[in-house]
Write a protein that holds these residues in place. Structure first.
Motif, PDB file in Angstrom:
ATOM      1  N   SER A 110      -3.305   1.777   5.110  1.00  0.00           N
ATOM      2  CA  SER A 110      -3.869   0.555   4.587  1.00  0.00           C
ATOM      3  C   SER A 110      -2.760  -0.333   4.081  1.00  0.00           C
ATOM      4  O   SER A 110      -1.744   0.140   3.714  1.00  0.00           O
ATOM      5  CB  SER A 110      -4.818   0.859   3.468  1.00  0.00           C
ATOM      6  OG  SER A 110      -4.740   2.218   3.156  1.00  0.00           O
ATOM      7  N   SER A 156       0.831  -1.209   0.000  1.00  0.00           N
ATOM      8  CA  SER A 156       0.000   0.000   0.000  1.00  0.00           C
ATOM      9  C   SER A 156       0.861   1.253   0.000  1.00  0.00           C
ATOM     10  O   SER A 156       0.515   2.264  -0.613  1.00  0.00           O
ATOM     11  CB  SER A 156      -0.910   0.015   1.221  1.00  0.00           C
ATOM     12  OG  SER A 156      -1.697  -1.132   1.239  1.00  0.00           O
ATOM     13  N   ASP A 177      -6.133  -1.802  -4.708  1.00  0.00           N
ATOM     14  CA  ASP A 177      -5.449  -2.327  -3.521  1.00  0.00           C
ATOM     15  C   ASP A 177      -6.432  -3.170  -2.719  1.00  0.00           C
ATOM     16  O   ASP A 177      -7.335  -2.640  -2.073  1.00  0.00           O
ATOM     17  CB  ASP A 177      -4.912  -1.161  -2.689  1.00  0.00           C
ATOM     18  CG  ASP A 177      -3.931  -1.622  -1.613  1.00  0.00           C
ATOM     19  OD1 ASP A 177      -3.760  -2.847  -1.454  1.00  0.00           O
ATOM     20  OD2 ASP A 177      -3.354  -0.754  -0.936  1.00  0.00           O
ATOM     21  N   GLU A 178      -6.266  -4.441  -2.766  1.00  0.00           N
ATOM     22  CA  GLU A 178      -7.162  -5.397  -2.104  1.00  0.00           C
ATOM     23  C   GLU A 178      -8.639  -5.103  -2.341  1.00  0.00           C
ATOM     24  O   GLU A 178      -9.399  -4.925  -1.391  1.00  0.00           O
ATOM     25  CB  GLU A 178      -6.873  -5.426  -0.596  1.00  0.00           C
ATOM     26  CG  GLU A 178      -5.443  -5.816  -0.314  1.00  0.00           C
ATOM     27  CD  GLU A 178      -5.246  -6.359   1.081  1.00  0.00           C
ATOM     28  OE1 GLU A 178      -6.224  -6.866   1.655  1.00  0.00           O
ATOM     29  OE2 GLU A 178      -4.119  -6.293   1.585  1.00  0.00           O
ATOM     30  N   GLN A 185      -6.868   0.765  -0.189  1.00  0.00           N
ATOM     31  CA  GLN A 185      -7.181  -0.481   0.506  1.00  0.00           C
ATOM     32  C   GLN A 185      -8.463  -0.405   1.324  1.00  0.00           C
ATOM     33  O   GLN A 185      -9.375  -1.188   1.115  1.00  0.00           O
ATOM     34  CB  GLN A 185      -6.025  -0.878   1.414  1.00  0.00           C
ATOM     35  CG  GLN A 185      -6.256  -2.198   2.111  1.00  0.00           C
ATOM     36  CD  GLN A 185      -5.009  -2.672   2.811  1.00  0.00           C
ATOM     37  OE1 GLN A 185      -3.986  -2.008   2.777  1.00  0.00           O
ATOM     38  NE2 GLN A 185      -5.084  -3.814   3.449  1.00  0.00           N
TER      39      GLN A 185
HETATM   40 MG   LIG Z   1      -1.988  -2.669   2.318  1.00  0.00          MG
END
Ligand SMILES: [Mg+2]
Ligand SMILES: Nc1ncnc2c1ncn2[C@@H]1O[C@H](COP(=O)(O)OP(=O)(O)OP(=O)(O)O)[C@@H](O)[C@H]1O
Ligand SMILES: Nc1ncnc2c1ncn2[C@@H]1O[C@H](COP(=O)(O)OP(=O)(O)OP(=O)(O)O)[C@@H](O)[C@H]1O
Ligand SMILES: [Mg+2]
Lengths: 504, 328, 347, 332
Positions: free
Chosen positions: C347, A47, A168-169, A89
């Motif tokens: 994050s 990230s 991101d995810e 994320q």
């Molecule tokens: Mg991350």
């Protein structure tokens, strides 16, 4: 592909935070029409690399070249202007705005100098349709579950004509169908020549959709590989720096002794909340793991919240240890030895301003009451124990939790509840955003707890996970409990999925 | 259908505020002779035109999660600048009015820039602004400067007749124009939506690639401008410049905005709500004046009690209908 | 060592405080001298502590309120009420012995705490926004104070009463001991029990705190009660100091000064972490600034300008972005960096 | 006022004015009488500044009582120191069609518009305590109140006499009222006008004490700390601040009224107590109890009499030696 000119090259990227070297000498190159995975354990720096690229953080050292030209991107706004579109994320949207607004804000459709709401609503519905999502787009984002919010965030990026798309995810809270729809869209975009960065801890997904991958470990660049040319075990060992133990000992099906029926701990009888979850029966027995399966929005979270007293039941009766209870707040439930790890760690989990240690001991302290303060020494001891147990990185209990990577935050949340040693632990998507190593660790932990005669309610969007660990599985559909299975040898994924999707 | 319901849901607090206003007006009408008249209603606007204007600016600030304490003092400063330029420097209104409007605007820009660039808390920056603006008006003169200029007198005395022997002042017209523009800005421009987004989550807004910094500076500029405009209206109303003008009005403004349903934490509320908020405060006062028997302290207590009743009723209405909504 | 000092939230407030005191020294070379006069230590520094006592007290209460993301606008009127109740209680007794003193103190503190409780109930149980909830009492409370005193300045003819705000203990003004005591209790309660943790948790993320089992409603209630209590003590000191109760003017604008002190001390109005020591520093800065303005002969009309400038300087000094830009230490600032300091949830 | 029973009978009829006028050509001293005869019950709207000091409270009470005692109906409104409130109140009085409006303006300026509205509605306006700064003096009937500048002059004159034998320099510190308020400005002006006549007087420090005891004490403390022994005179714009300052002086170890001469304004009870104790030298009266005088004026107006535009309240000056004996008679 490699013969083409790369869209983006990042070289020798260094990023340091006070006390943490998040990135040291990391490279990344992206080609048009490829899906590129960033791989690494929690806290590896994925990230951070993305945020450095999109100007959220400044780069300490290193260079970024976009389509052959060196660039300095200072803010997400500039990143967007340079054709980089990002889903971060956590869901980073404004929950006080409507779905439409979240999709369009910053690049609204205008007519006669004013915003054209009607057009935008229609357009938003179309975009979401691409992801096979039909929701009322005029409603506030906050009225939807995390999964839907995640989809909205994705839809937002689809709205722009970007050159680079970063996810991101995106799939951490989506279930199988949603992931499929997303992948279909990704493939389409790939055809259109976009370069896509994709982060996920699900190896299946990596192998399904990505062309190449870059592995990071502890902020260091490990290597760049073609997905087809590296096998799973090798990839995992690159990520964690050693061989992964096999996951054999996770399966609890075989280990739990089903001969004598275990003692009942909690019993819900026709419990429901109007408009949220239809009245349901559920029994939680000690030493048992019960899974809840269901599609997005099927009411799994609502069920968990009612059991925990986070939402007040307006129907039915609940008994704990045979005594009738009426949970008017989570506190009541906690005092009855129930723990609940929310799926929404950003808004309902972490206390951002506090340290890892304080976040961990919060629940146990609230049980002890404010007068009975755990000494700092004890707190540190507990924190260190769980940091080690869950392999939290950085291993410093005094770190502010908001500075931890997403996966590590999730581990802290788990620790918070494990510390209270609850008789019933409700885990709503506990494996969200957690790397494979830690995931197996958590699965093991669950089995161990159940052997300790604890009861666990496990919600997950991954059916395999549920099938692998649970003794019983309840299926929800349309906010209604439709079926309960014993997880015996005969039960298959197909059975569950059929029930989740609508019977027959 | 779904569409309508969700709208109602969002605007519920506003609807509750409006109905409570109607309730209070009816209460006054039943209790006091002469209360039930269009002019009493219009007077609410005439007497509170300036408050409406600053409340509009403040609404944007609060929607973005900030606060602006300097508005009251800016009114004083604007009135002082306008008065001294007109009376002492003998400038024509064509010059005085733009300069006066610039006073608050410049204040706003500087405050916004400090808040954004140096990441300072809005409360403190605007509190300093509040001290500074009032201090500067004393520096201009501690005494009041009466304005005796045909333009100002004209603006003060002109009455726009309405049917039925009623009238409004030019300030009301200005205020209503400001309100209409603000509603447009709030809902039909990207600036307006960005304000809401920042109030919802500044960090998300930044990550979504919205121009957070620029918007924040603009918000305070807008509020400063509104304060200056309100200052001019106030000057028309008072025909004087005075350092003690509008003392404590920032709190009235914030109260009006919050009563009008805007969340102090930002992200939710309406400009129209703030207008009703101002009217609520106005009607509380009107009721007290009509009551006419309250001693000074009972006046305060009565204001408190009315405010309390309003808030309680408001909460009850909102909570109940939210529950109903949820179960539907 | 120096680095950790620089990092401490107290560093810049202390620097500013010292700066203000130095300015005084420049105008009056005997500023720092403390002498013994009829058995009491006197001197400007002592005076600042003594005069600043009410503000420090009220700011301490306010700190906890702000830490829960709230605000208490009613402290100013609670000061007025407290003084009024105290004075009127004494006026209604025969004025002999110590009985009336304790009655006055007990009654006014009780009522002030109840007033805080009322605020707390509105905020925590009814979910009214703190600023409005406390605004009600801010307006009505002054009316009540005036009602109690009948709008008159009630003079107290009862010597023991003067001890609260004007007495001496161990050669030091008694009010300093009151502040020290309340401060000590506050620190003890928040740092030696889990209360502080709970307050910070509730202020930082109320939803998450609720799910972690914290009874945030009670925490909020307690915090407002404490603020009311502190304002009550402050009101008694102020009233005892002039041996009279002034329902009309006592405590006017105190709420703003208190909030200012809290923020200067490093506590954010967005709730979360709080710094009691910082608050005390903030209150001392404000008080020494006021005293400085009086003693170096700043013309009355530019008081506010001076105050504004000092407040701005304090804030700017506390802002890392500003220091980086002006003093040039650290890296060149970039827009992202700033957010990062603020702590983007990662994050 | 025993025969006041017919007050009610006539109601609020203002048209009767003319008749009354004819009936009572002979009496100019017997307002009460005229009131009885006409049986006229007026509705009087009274807008007060606020309740910022006990002086003001006494003033409010005096006017309220006088209006009620005379059998008129009172509409009272407290502006809470805000001019905008006051304008609202007056406007509301106009809509309520009161017979007369009495008000103590918060500020001198800015009442043209609303006064014009009152005039258009044929409602006579009486100014109490403070005047307005309006060109067109037909907008109000009369102004009854103190002359703050004159009060300042009285203070100055007292000091001039008191210090006639002193060599000088005489160092004066001044506690001002609220910055920008009319009494603060005028009392300063009047005082400076007089002491400016002699070079030996010098105002060394001047700071606002916001008219309150607590502030007065705090500011005086700071003055003493920085200038201590050099202060000869304290001129305070009101008695409350003076009383606060006296405490500060005592705590500092000096003797008020001897080491430092103390001049206050207002002549409130507390000042008399202080003077009786020998702690204060003089207070200039600023009399708030002019309610009855005001009601007389209103009734005279309705009786058709021409009134002067400016009528002063009877005021004097009290020194230490008068204090003891007058103390019991002070009402506020
Ligand atoms: Mg991350
Ligand atoms: N603002 C910050 N301040 C301090 N440390 C930070 C900050 N942001 C990130 N870090 C640290 O940098 C490291 C990398 O974090 P990053 O979020 O990039 O991990 P990740 O690979 O995305 O992990 P995950 O899979 O859990 O999301 C972590 O150790 C984290 O603690
Ligand atoms: N498809 C949908 N259409 C409309 N509202 C939905 C939908 N899905 C979820 N929601 C809203 O989201 C809320 C949360 O649902 P809940 O969290 O219980 O679902 P879930 O089964 O936990 O699914 P997930 O967490 O995977 O989204 C529901 O109360 C509902 O209001
Ligand atoms: Mg869920």
């Amino acid at each position: 592909m490699p013969e083409q000119q790369p869209k983006l090259v990042m070289e020798n990227i260094v990023k340091e935070f006070p006390g943490v070297k998040a990135l040291s000498n990391v490279q990344l190159s992206l080609y048009p029409g490829e899906v590129h995975a960033l791989m690494g354990e929690n806290g590896a720096g994925k990230s951070t690399l993305i945020k450095v690229l999109t100007g959220v953080y400044s780069i300490d050292q290193g260079s970024v070249t976009l389509e052959g030209k060196p660039v300095h991107i200072n803010s997400p706004l500039e990143a967007q202007e340079n054709g980089i579109s990002t889903v971060y994320q956590e869901v980073n949207l404004c929950s006080n705005l409507s779905v439409t607004e979240n999709i369009f804000i910053g690049r609204e459709i205008k007519k006669y100098g004013r915003l054209a709401w009607k057009e935008m609503h229609q357009h938003a519905e179309k975009l979401l349709e691409k992801l096979q999502l039909k929701i009322d787009v005029t409603k506030l984002l906050s009225s939807y579950s995390v999964a839907i919010q995640q989809m909205v965030a994705i839809a937002r990026t689809l709205n722009v004509s970007a050159k680079i798309l970063i996810l991101d995810e995106p799939t951490s809270s989506l279930d199988r169908d949603e992931v499929h729809h997303l992948f279909a869209v990704i493939r389409q975009l790939k055809k259109e020549g976009l370069a896509i960065v994709f982060v996920s801890h699900f190896l299946d997904q990596i192998y399904e959709i990505t062309d190449r991958l870059t592995v990071l470990r502890n902020g260091e660049w490990i290597g760049e590989y073609k997905t087809k040319e590296i096998d799973r075990m090798e990839l995992v060992s690159k990520m964690i720096g050693k061989e992964l133990q096999q996951m054999d000992d996770i399966s609890s099906k075989s280990t739990v002794n089903q001969e004598k029926i275990p003692a009942s701990f909690l019993k819900a009888d026709e419990v429901g909340v109007k408009g949220k979850i239809d009245p349901f029966d559920l029994e939680m027995r000690k030493g048992e793991i019960v899974g809840i399966a269901g599609l997005l929005g099927s009411g799994r979270t609502e069920m968990a919240r009612v059991l925990f007293g986070a939402d007040r039941a307006d129907k039915g009766k609940m008994k704990v240890d045979g005594k009738e209870v009426n949970f008017s707040s989570p506190r009541n439930a906690i005092l009855k030895n129930i723990g609940f790890c929310s799926e929404n760690r950003k808004s309902e989990g972490i206390i951002p301003e506090l340290t890892v240690r304080e976040n961990m001991i919060l629940a146990i302290q609230s049980i002890y009451g404010w007068f009975n303060y755990l000494s700092k020494l004890k707190q540190i001891k507990i924190a260190e124990e769980y940091i080690e147990l869950l392999n939290i990185n950085p291993a410093n209990p005094e770190h502010l939790i908001k500075n931890l990577s997403g996966g590590n935050q999730q581990k802290v949340m788990l620790a918070r509840w494990l510390i209270t040693n609850p008789t019933l632990l409700i885990l709503d998507e506990p494996t969200r955003g957690i790397d494979i190593g830690a995931k197996t660790e958590i699965m093991k932990l669950m089995t161990r707890l159940s052997k300790d005669n604890k009861s666990i309610l496990f919600i997950s969007s991954e059916i395999e996970e549920i099938l692998r660990t649970c003794n019983r599985i309840a299926v929800l559909r349309n906010r209604k409990k439709v079926k309960e299975f014993y997880n015996d040898k005969e039960l298959t994924q197909q059975d569950l999925m059929k029930e989740m999707a609508g019977g027959m | 259908m779904i569409n309508r319901l969700s709208l109602d849901y969002k605007q519920l607090p506003l609807l509750a505020t409006i109905s409570l206003f109607v309730l209070m007006f009816s209460f006054g009408s039943l209790r006091y002779t002469g209360f039930f008249s269009t002019q009493v209603f219009l007077n609410l606007f005439i007497d509170n035109a300036f408050l409406i204007v600053i409340a509009v600016g403040m609404t944007f600030v609060i929607l973005s999660g900030g606060i602006d304490l300097s508005v009251g003092s800016l009114i004083a400063l604007t009135s002082m600048v306008a008065a001294s330029l007109t009376m002492e420097a003998q400038l024509s209104p064509w010059i005085v009015v733009p300069i006066s409007l610039l006073v608050g605007t410049v204040f706003g820009v500087v405050q916004g820039a400090l808040i954004h660039l140096y990441n300072l808390q809005p409360f403190i920056v605007t509190l300093a602004g509040m001290f500074l603006a009032r201090g500067l008006s004393y520096v201009i003169s501690v005494e009041t400067i009466a304005i005796d200029h045909p333009f100002f007198s004209y603006m003060a005395s002109i009455q726009i007749p309405l049917p039925g022997d009623n009238f409004i002042s030019i300030s009301v017209v200005i205020a209503l124009i400001v309100v209409v523009i603000a509603i447009f800005i709030g809902h039909f421009t990207n600036f307006g939506r960005t304000v809401y987004a920042i109030g919802g989550s500044e960090q998300s807004a930044m990550l979504m690639g919205l121009p957070v910094g620029r918007t924040k500076i603009l918000i305070y500029t807008l509020s400063g401008f509104c304060a200056s405009l309100a200052g001019l209206i106030f000057t028309f109303y008072m025909l004087s410049g005075y350092g003690l003008h509008a003392n404590g009005m920032e709190l009235d403004t914030i109260a009006a905005v919050v009563i009008g349903g805007t969340l102090l934490t930002g992200g939710a509320g309406y400009v129209a709500g703030s207008v009703v908020g101002v009217l609520i405060l106005g009607i509380i006062q009107t009721i007290i004046v009509f009551e006419g028997t309250l001693s000074s302290w009972w006046t305060k207590i009565a204001i408190g009690v009315l405010l309390f009743l309003f808030i309680i009723l408001h909460r009850v209405i909102v909570l109940r209908s939210e529950k109903k909504q949820a179960s539907n | 060592m120096i680095k950790s000092m620089l990092k401490s939230s107290l560093f810049w407030p202390i620097i500013v405080l010292l700066l203000i005191l130095m300015i005084n020294l420049f105008f009056d070379s005997s500023f720092f001298s403390i002498e013994v006069r009829n058995g009491h230590l006197t001197g400007s520094l002592i005076d600042i502590l003594n005069r600043g006592a009410p503000l420090m007290l009220i700011s301490i209460g306010m700190t906890l309120v702000i830490a829960t993301k709230g605000i208490d606008l009613s402290v100013g009127t609670v000061i007025a009420m407290s003084g009024a109740i105290g004075a009127m209680t004494i006026a209604s007794t025969d004025g002999t012995g110590l009985g009336p003193l304790f009655m006055a103190i007990g009654l006014s503190l009780l009522i002030c705490t109840l007033v805080g409780c009322w605020n707390g109930l509105l905020v925590s149980r009814l979910g009214v926004q703190p600023i409005v909830a406390t605004l009600i009492l801010m307006v009505a409370g002054r009316g009540v104070a005036q009602l109690i005193t009948g709008g008159q300045i009630t003079t107290v003819y009862y010597d023991p009463y003067s001890y609260i705000g004007g007495g001496y203990l161990l050669a030091l003004p008694f009010s300093i001991f009151i502040v020290a005591f309340v401060f000590f209790v506050a620190v003890l309660l928040t740092r030696k029990t889990a209360l502080g943790l709970f307050i910070e948790a509730v202020g930082s993320n109320p939803d998450a705190s609720r799910l972690a089992g914290i009874n945030s409603k009670n925490i909020m209630l307690m915090v407002y009660m404490f603020s009311g209590f502190c304002a009550g003590v402050g009101g008694l000191i102020l009233s005892s100091n002039v041996m009279s109760a002034d329902g009309n003017n006592a405590g006017l604008w105190f709420e703003l000064d208190a909030i200012l002190a809290v923020v200067i001390g490093g506590t954010s109005l967005m709730g979360g972490r709080f710094y009691l020591m910082g608050t005390v520093m903030g209150a001392l800065i404000i008080q020494s600034l006021t005293t400085t303005i009086y003693s170096i002969g700043v013309p009355a009309e530019i008081n506010l300008v001076v105050k504004a400038i000092v407040v701005l300087i304090v804030c700017l000094l506390q802002s890392p972005e500003f220091r980086r830009k002006v003093f040039g230490f650290g890296k060149v600032k970039r827009s992202g960096e700033q957010k990062e300091r603020e702590g983007v949830t990662l994050s | 006022d025993e025969s006041g029973g017919n007050d009610e009978v006539a109601g609020d009829n203002t048209e009767q004015e003319e008749e009354n006028d004819a009936e009572e050509t002979d009496s100019d001293s017997g307002e009460e009488e005229s009131n009885d005869q006409s049986g006229e019950k007026l509705v009087i709207g009274f807008s007060q500044v606020g309740a910022e000091s006990e002086w003001r409270t006494a003033n409010t009470k005096s006017i309220q009582d006088a209006i009620k005692d005379a059998g008129h109906e009172l509409k009272f409104s407290d502006a809470q120191q805000k001019q905008e409130n006051q304008i609202k109140a007056i406007r509301s009085f106009i809509t309520q069609k009161v017979d007369a409006i009495v008000f103590s303006p918060v500020v001198e300026t800015g009442f043209e518009t609303v006064l014009q509205e009152a005039k258009d509605a044929d409602i006579p306006v009486f100014l109490a305590d403070r005047s307005v700064d309006v060109e067109d003096d037909s907008l109000w009937v009369t102004f009854l109140g103190s002359d703050f500048v004159e009060e300042g002059r009285k203070a100055g004159n007292w000091l001039l006499e008191e210090m006639a034998d002193e060599e000088g320099p005489v160092n004066i510190v001044e506690l001002q009222g609220t910055v920008g308020s009319a009494p603060a400005i005028d009392r300063k002006e009047g005082f400076e006008e007089i002491i400016g006549q002699e070079d030996k007087f010098e105002i060394t420090k001047s700071q606002t004490g916001d008219f309150t005891r607590a502030k007065g004490k705090e500011v005086m403390e700071a003055f003493l700390k920085s200038d201590g022994e050099n202060i000869d005179v304290l001129y305070s714009h009101n008695d409350d601040m003076a009383i606060g300052a006296i405490q500060a002086i005592e705590e500092y170890g000096l003797k008020p009224s001897e080491d430092i001469k103390i001049i206050g304004v207002d002549a409130v009870k507390g000042a008399f107590e202080a003077m009786a104790d020998g702690k204060m030298n003089v207070t200039i009266e600023c009399n708030p109890l002019f309610g009855p005088q005001l009601v007389d004026l209103i009734e005279q107006h309705f009786a058709g009499e021409e009134l002067d535009k400016r009528i002063a309240v009877e005021e004097s000056m009290y020194t230490m030696d008068q204090a003891e004996e007058l103390l019991p008679t002070r009402e506020y």
